[in-house]
Design an enzyme around this catalytic site. Structure first.
Site, mmCIF file in Angstrom:
data_model
loop_
_atom_site.group_PDB
_atom_site.id
_atom_site.type_symbol
_atom_site.label_atom_id
_atom_site.label_comp_id
_atom_site.label_asym_id
_atom_site.label_seq_id
_atom_site.Cartn_x
_atom_site.Cartn_y
_atom_site.Cartn_z
ATOM 1 C CB ALA A 116 -30.261 -2.051 86.795
ATOM 2 C CG MET A 117 -34.381 0.398 90.209
ATOM 3 S SD MET A 117 -35.101 1.483 90.499
ATOM 4 C CE MET A 117 -34.947 2.508 89.555
ATOM 5 N NE ARG A 118 -32.617 -1.185 82.481
ATOM 6 C CZ ARG A 118 -31.511 -0.628 82.747
ATOM 7 N NH1 ARG A 118 -32.013 0.181 83.739
ATOM 8 N NH2 ARG A 118 -30.442 -0.652 82.461
ATOM 9 C CE1 TYR A 119 -32.194 -5.253 82.009
ATOM 10 C CE2 TYR A 119 -30.522 -4.737 83.857
ATOM 11 C CZ TYR A 119 -31.191 -4.880 82.677
ATOM 12 O OH TYR A 119 -30.489 -3.595 81.362
ATOM 13 C CB THR A 120 -33.222 -6.847 91.125
ATOM 14 O OG1 THR A 120 -33.834 -5.795 91.441
ATOM 15 C CG2 THR A 120 -31.973 -7.364 90.850
#
Length: 800
Positions: A116-120
């Site tokens: 998810a974009m919150r992790y990358t």
């Protein structure tokens, strides 16, 4: 507010709205711009990251922030579409040179979803900054964003030909694009040659741009396909995996795949190869393993000890994505419209864009240099009358009064006066005075150079060439894909596709055929075969699954059926009717079946008809690639039919037996090898409505057995036969009776392997041992074995 109601036809409304939608999809979503090689969402992502300082020389930043910036300012669509596009720009198996560097899980070549974009985290790559360089120098046009709160670029400056280097793929309304990636150094070199020689041909360009260079490597085959694509925008090449052999212990080996075709899903490829192995579509593969790790892609295909590795490799090329066809469809937005473009057109469009970008940048730099020159000249003039200027400023009421006095007293311009009053005291030293003089000289040289670029087209092109060479030198990498001129022919040996297995082939008189495992056959025995009422076993024999079955019919046709394509059916069960495999006529009957291993020239087939015609054709003529329809093996006239086919390895004697008891024996060397469509020649001279009931090969250790319609059986030794010439009358084998004469309904040559006979009458089956039938003289009618008054007339006979 008054309502405005329009009376429009549904057809017009739908056509108009779909037209608008299509135009939007084509121009604003799916197709790249030929100038920078980017789709709108990609351009917005890169510009948003650049504008927010998320650049190569800074730290990584959460992907979610970039996605939020893009959605909030430029791209009012779902966050998943923006993030997916952002992730693709970071995938080194999709792009030849990634435009975004990403920390964290950004997917995989197995098509695994990214985190998810919150992790990358992400930032621009070093090369992508070359796409955006000088964007703040009015090099490209800007337009209002979707809510008119800010501006966004219509295109990026693109200091390198990104469309060719990274390629593009997309589908829109009525258009699709597939542009492959290329090698950066090759594309830039080709562009440089185009600048020097605008009339350069495709053949000349291909000396520099050799063809696509996929990020996944692989082998590209078909120079002509590449050339056609570069000329017209459409073309086709073959892309195959790089496969090497690696030895294992105990003499075995394995195939190692280190590169796969572009955009092929690795896990799906491994699964497909393993399914081919498990389903026994290919023989010789023991195991398929995905051994990919951080060092690189690696698929291991372990083979059996004596497996034909080359044929297995070719089979996998043909039946899996180990080899694919790549179709060029080089469509891009050019001057606001989708256009199918060749290589020269793409380079020309890019070059025109660069000419515009460099021209705009040069104008901007010239304007800034002239502004600075004006300021420097004012400062130098002020320093030359420093005491007067200081006195004037000290006597002024305020800053505005000082500026006005400078303009009025010494003819300074407004801009110069502003610079003078803002001048700090430490700048009045001799050092800074000298620095101003030096800056003035540098500005003079710069302005001269910039004006030369604007006035001289060759100088402008030289700037473009220098900057391209700089990028080439900085980002040059070796080619990953190998290009081969010709498309390799794929040859697959049969033993690779079909596991070698001995099976039992059976065919009944009514045309039911099957293959049966030897285990099922041995467990049941011949007599336990599954048959329909009234049907009889015509032939059974041991064959190999790699053999081919030739089934001959009474209409002079044959069916070509690979054994492995026959249904595997238990011996006790009913077989598959021949018409379910190959369609035949309702009144067409099978007469014999043979299996072929190699269709060698030495072997041949003898074909005989009821009305006494015969022909000879070499076995090699029967080989074909058509399985779906009957093929002609003999031209049979009306009211005639084929009664038997005999396969021989060399010339020998054949004997012909007729209904009225005539027999003719002659050598097959009297028959010439003829084509399959020939009608043949006369075998025996028939008289008085006689017809042939048997034509078979015979040798001196054989005997001949026959049965009459009255239920009598007769067996004669080979010595009774008399070798003669073809087309003669022959000898008589029956004693002619005035009342109820015997007529032969079936005959057979008894070979060494024959031990039993089965005679079929209308209501009875008579079994017996052949040895129990004594040898008779020539002019006899044999012995009665069936009472036809009780069981009806005899119809047929088979030997086992």
């Amino acid at each position: 507010m008054s309502e405005i109601i329009q009376d429009l036809s549904l057809e017009d409304v739908i056509g108009d709205r779909f037209g608008r939608y299509s135009k939007y999809i084509i121009q604003e979503r799916a197709l790249p711009d030929v100038r920078d090689g980017l789709k709108p969402v990609q351009r917005r992502i890169l510009f948003a990251m650049y504008s927010s300082g998320n650049t190569y020389d800074k730290n990584f930043r959460k992907s979610a922030k970039t996605v939020g910036d893009v959605i909030g300012q430029y791209h009012p669509h779902g966050d998943s579409s923006v993030y997916d596009a952002m992730v693709r720009l970071s995938q080194d198996w999709k792009l030849r040179h990634v435009l975004i560097e990403m920390h964290g899980n950004n997917g995989s070549i197995d098509n695994d979803p990214p985190a998810a974009m919150r992790y990358t985290e992400a930032k621009l790559s070093q090369l992508s900054e070359e796409l955006l360089r000088d964007i703040n120098k009015e090099t490209v046009s800007f337009i209002p964003n979707y809510d008119d709160t800010t501006l966004e670029p219509m295109v990026l400056p693109a200091r390198f030909p990104n469309l060719l280097i990274n390629g593009s793929t997309g589908i829109s309304s009525g258009y699709a694009t597939d542009i492959p990636p290329h090698n950066l150094a090759e594309v830039i070199q080709g562009t440089l040659k185009y600048i020097d020689q605008p009339d350069i041909t495709i053949n000349q360009l291909m000396k520099y741009i050799k063809g696509p260079d996929f990020p996944t490597g692989g082998i590209i085959q078909g120079i002509e396909g590449i050339k056609k694509a570069y000329e017209t925008g459409k073309g086709k090449v073959v892309v195959r995996s790089r496969v090497d052999e690696e030895p294992l212990r105990s003499g075995r080996k394995q195939l190692i795949v280190t590169e796969i075709p572009y955009e092929v899903n690795k896990s799906s490829l491994v699964k497909k190869i393993d399914e081919l192995r498990a389903d026994k579509k290919v023989d010789g593969i023991v195991e398929v393993r995905d051994e990919t790790d951080r060092t690189g892609l690696r698929i291991a295909i372990e083979l059996k000890k004596d497996a034909n590795s080359e044929s297995i490799k070719n089979y996998l090329y043909k039946n899996s994505d180990l080899q694919i066809s790549y179709n060029f469809n080089m469509v891009a937005i050019s001057e606001g419209r989708p256009k199918l473009m060749g290589l020269r057109e793409i380079i020309e469009s890019y070059l025109n864009h660069q000419i515009e970008v460099v021209t705009n940048r040069t104008r901007y730099d010239l304007e800034q240099a002239e502004k600075r020159m004006h300021i420097v000249e004012g400062l130098m003039k002020a320093l030359s009358i420093l005491d007067e200027v200081i006195a004037l400023i000290r006597n002024s009421k305020n800053k505005k009064d000082a500026k006005d006095n400078l303009v009025a007293e010494y003819d300074f311009t407004e801009a110069q006066a502003e610079a003078i009053v803002m001048l700090q005291l430490y700048r009045l030293t001799n050092t800074d005075i000298e620095a101003l003089k030096k800056e003035h000289e540098e500005l003079e040289a710069l302005i001269k150079e910039l004006r030369n670029i604007l006035d001289n087209h060759e100088a402008l092109l030289a700037v473009i060439k220098d900057e391209l060479n700089e990028i080439k030198k900085k980002f040059k990498v070796d080619r990953l894909s190998t290009i081969e001129a010709e498309i390799s022919e794929i040859k697959i040996d049969k033993e690779v596709m079909v596991p070698s297995e001995e099976v039992i082939l059976s065919l009944t008189q009514h045309g039911y055929i099957k293959r049966t495992s030897t285990r099922s056959f041995n467990a049941s025995g011949v007599t336990e075969i599954g048959l329909k009422d009234g049907d009889r076993l015509l032939k059974h024999e041991s064959v190999n699954t790699q053999d081919t079955v030739l089934v001959f019919t009474n209409k002079g046709r044959y069916l070509f059926i690979p054994v492995h394509k026959l249904a595997d059916i238990r011996w006790k069960e009913l077989g598959q009717h021949i018409s379910q495999i190959v369609p035949i006529d309702e009144d067409e009957e099978v007469v014999n079946v043979y299996n072929e291993k190699d269709f060698k020239n030495e072997a041949f087939y003898i074909m005989a008809t009821k009305n006494g015609m015969i022909k000879k054709s070499s076995a090699s003529q029967f080989k074909t690639t058509r399985f779906n329809k009957p093929l002609i093996n003999m031209k049979v006239k009306d009211k005639d039919e084929l009664i038997n086919v005999v396969r021989l390895e060399s010339d020998q004697l054949i004997t012909v037996l007729t209904h009225k008891g005539m027999s003719l024996t002659y050598s097959t060397n009297e028959l010439s090898d003829t084509g399959l469509r020939a009608a043949g020649v006369k075998s025996i001279n028939l008289k008085d409505e006689d017809y042939v009931v048997m034509t078979e090969d015979v040798n001196d250790s054989d005997s001949i057995i026959m049965v009459t319609q009255r239920g009598a059986m007769k067996r004669i030794d080979f010595n009774v036969l008399q070798e003669a010439k073809r087309a003669q009358r022959g000898i008589t084998l029956l004693k002619e009776l005035k009342k109820k004469p015997h007529r032969i309904v079936a005959g057979a040559v008894v070979k060494e392997n024959h031990t039993k006979y089965i005679v079929f009458s209308q209501h009875h089956e008579e079994y017996g041992n052949i040895d129990d039938v004594h040898l008779s003289e020539q002019y006899t009618n044999g012995s009665f074995i069936i009472d036809t008054d009780d069981f009806g007339e005899v119809e047929s006979m088979i030997l086992e």
